[in-house]
Write a protein that holds these residues in place. Structure first.
Motif, PDB file in Angstrom:
ATOM      1  N   ARG A 172       0.838  -1.213   0.000  1.00 32.72           N
ATOM      2  CA  ARG A 172       0.000   0.000   0.000  1.00 32.72           C
ATOM      3  C   ARG A 172       0.868   1.257   0.000  1.00 32.72           C
ATOM      4  O   ARG A 172       0.566   2.231  -0.692  1.00 32.72           O
TER       5      ARG A 172
ATOM      6  N   TYR B 123     -11.346   3.306  -6.477  1.00 37.30           N
ATOM      7  CA  TYR B 123     -10.809   1.977  -6.164  1.00 37.30           C
ATOM      8  C   TYR B 123      -9.327   2.028  -5.782  1.00 37.30           C
ATOM      9  O   TYR B 123      -8.908   1.436  -4.776  1.00 37.30           O
ATOM     10  N   TYR B 124      -8.500   2.717  -6.567  1.00 34.34           N
ATOM     11  CA  TYR B 124      -7.065   2.782  -6.283  1.00 34.34           C
ATOM     12  C   TYR B 124      -6.844   3.385  -4.896  1.00 34.34           C
ATOM     13  O   TYR B 124      -6.067   2.856  -4.090  1.00 34.34           O
TER      14      TYR B 124
ATOM     15  N   ILE C  91      -7.772   0.968  -2.134  1.00 32.42           N
ATOM     16  CA  ILE C  91      -6.740  -0.050  -1.891  1.00 32.42           C
ATOM     17  C   ILE C  91      -5.621   0.531  -1.030  1.00 32.42           C
ATOM     18  O   ILE C  91      -5.175  -0.086  -0.058  1.00 32.42           O
TER      19      ILE C  91
ATOM     20  N   LYS D 294      -8.476  -1.243   1.638  1.00 35.62           N
ATOM     21  CA  LYS D 294      -9.379  -2.202   1.012  1.00 35.62           C
ATOM     22  C   LYS D 294      -8.587  -3.430   0.546  1.00 35.62           C
ATOM     23  O   LYS D 294      -7.452  -3.311   0.095  1.00 35.62           O
ATOM     24  N   LYS D 295      -9.189  -4.607   0.643  1.00 35.30           N
ATOM     25  CA  LYS D 295      -8.498  -5.837   0.244  1.00 35.30           C
ATOM     26  C   LYS D 295      -8.251  -5.855  -1.261  1.00 35.30           C
ATOM     27  O   LYS D 295      -9.136  -5.551  -2.053  1.00 35.30           O
ATOM     28  N   LEU D 296      -7.022  -6.227  -1.638  1.00 31.48           N
ATOM     29  CA  LEU D 296      -6.673  -6.403  -3.045  1.00 31.48           C
ATOM     30  C   LEU D 296      -6.799  -7.889  -3.367  1.00 31.48           C
ATOM     31  O   LEU D 296      -6.046  -8.713  -2.841  1.00 31.48           O
TER      32      LEU D 296
ATOM     33  N   GLN E  31      -1.779  -8.849   3.802  1.00 29.17           N
ATOM     34  CA  GLN E  31      -3.152  -9.300   3.984  1.00 29.17           C
ATOM     35  C   GLN E  31      -3.252 -10.665   4.660  1.00 29.17           C
ATOM     36  O   GLN E  31      -4.338 -11.232   4.768  1.00 29.17           O
TER      37      GLN E  31
END
Length: 275
Positions: free
Chosen positions: A14, A48-49, A52, A56-58, A88
């Motif tokens: 990230r 969205y980018y 993440i 947010k989970k990728l 993650q």
């Protein structure tokens, strides 16, 4: 394609995505976080980018799309995927495994950490054995100390631990043939890698859990409470905790009597409500 920044300078994907976008937009004005969404094949969303980057989970399905947009070669792509898996991971075992993979895949592992330091902090029993040498007379026969260490570890494990401690200069044999500590204490200091220390702390927290559940006569003092205070009061509490740790270190340093036990002190202060 211009790499903009070196992916191998990072262990958290990230942070890499955050700094990559900031670097690339300097020469590619259309590569905003909203603009990156279109390149990822998501023209209907502009967040969205950024989501993440913020946590947010990728998913595995999206990793190849990021690899393409970031212009990563095969080696860099594998490293990126491992960073994602590391960040993650749901369990300590998984995090340790993926962290090992990061070390193996990095072109210069010493950039992440010193190998011996990693081995020392990667297993809780290394620090326990190191401090126990002040309490017991330990020869090459490790069975007596193996019987006393909690939680239990094998004699073979302790032998490898002792070999590590000798190799990195933490212990040496005295004139009587007993292994003794060659320094008063060990700090993360020069080995202060956030991921490395975090793995060690997770193991220590697990030890607290086992000590809490243990049905034995070993002394323990554990307490927990939840409270609500202002930001100023929280900062004051955090400062008091730092003062307490400093005071404990002072007591340990000034203790001139012979050590009779090995103890673990874990202090947790965190918030239950996100900002």
């Amino acid at each position: 394609m211009d790499k903009f920044i070196d992916i191998f300078q990072f262990t958290h994907f990230r942070k890499y995505l955050d700094e990559y976008q900031a670097a690339r937009v300097q020469t590619d004005p259309e590569f905003t976080r909203a603009g990156a969404c279109a390149l990822l094949g998501l023209p209907k969303t502009r967040s969205y980018y950024n989501d993440i980057v913020k946590g947010k989970k990728l998913t595995g399905r999206m990793i190849p799309k990021f690899v393409e947009v970031l212009g990563l070669n095969k080696k860099e792509a594998k490293y990126f995927e491992t960073m994602v898996n590391f960040d993650q991971a749901k369990t300590t075992t998984e995090r340790n495994a993926f962290f090992d993979e990061l070390i193996k895949q990095h072109p210069d592992p010493h950039h992440i950490l010193n190998e011996d330091a990693y081995e020392y902090y990667n297993h809780w029993y290394n620090s326990v054995l190191f401090t126990a040498l002040d309490v017991m007379d330990v020869s090459d026969d490790l069975e007596p100390i193996q019987k006393r260490i909690f939680p239990k570890v094998s004699v073979g494990t302790l032998k490898r631990s002792l070999e590590l401690l000798e190799r990195i200069g933490f212990v040496r044999k005295n004139e009587d043939g007993f292994w003794k500590s060659s320094r008063d204490s060990v700090s993360s200091g020069a080995y202060n890698n956030n991921d490395l220390v975090r793995q060690y702390q997770l193991q220590c927290f697990e030890l607290s859990k086992q000590a809490l559940l243990a049905d034995d006569d070993n002394p323990s003092d554990m307490g927990t409470f939840t409270f609500s205070v202002s930001d100023d009061a929280y900062k004051e509490i955090a400062l008091e905790i730092q003062n307490l740790k400093a005071k404990v270190r002072k007591i340990i340093t000034q203790d001139k009597k012979e050590a009779t036990g090995v103890h673990q002190l874990n202090i947790h202060l965190f918030t239950n409500l996100k900002k």
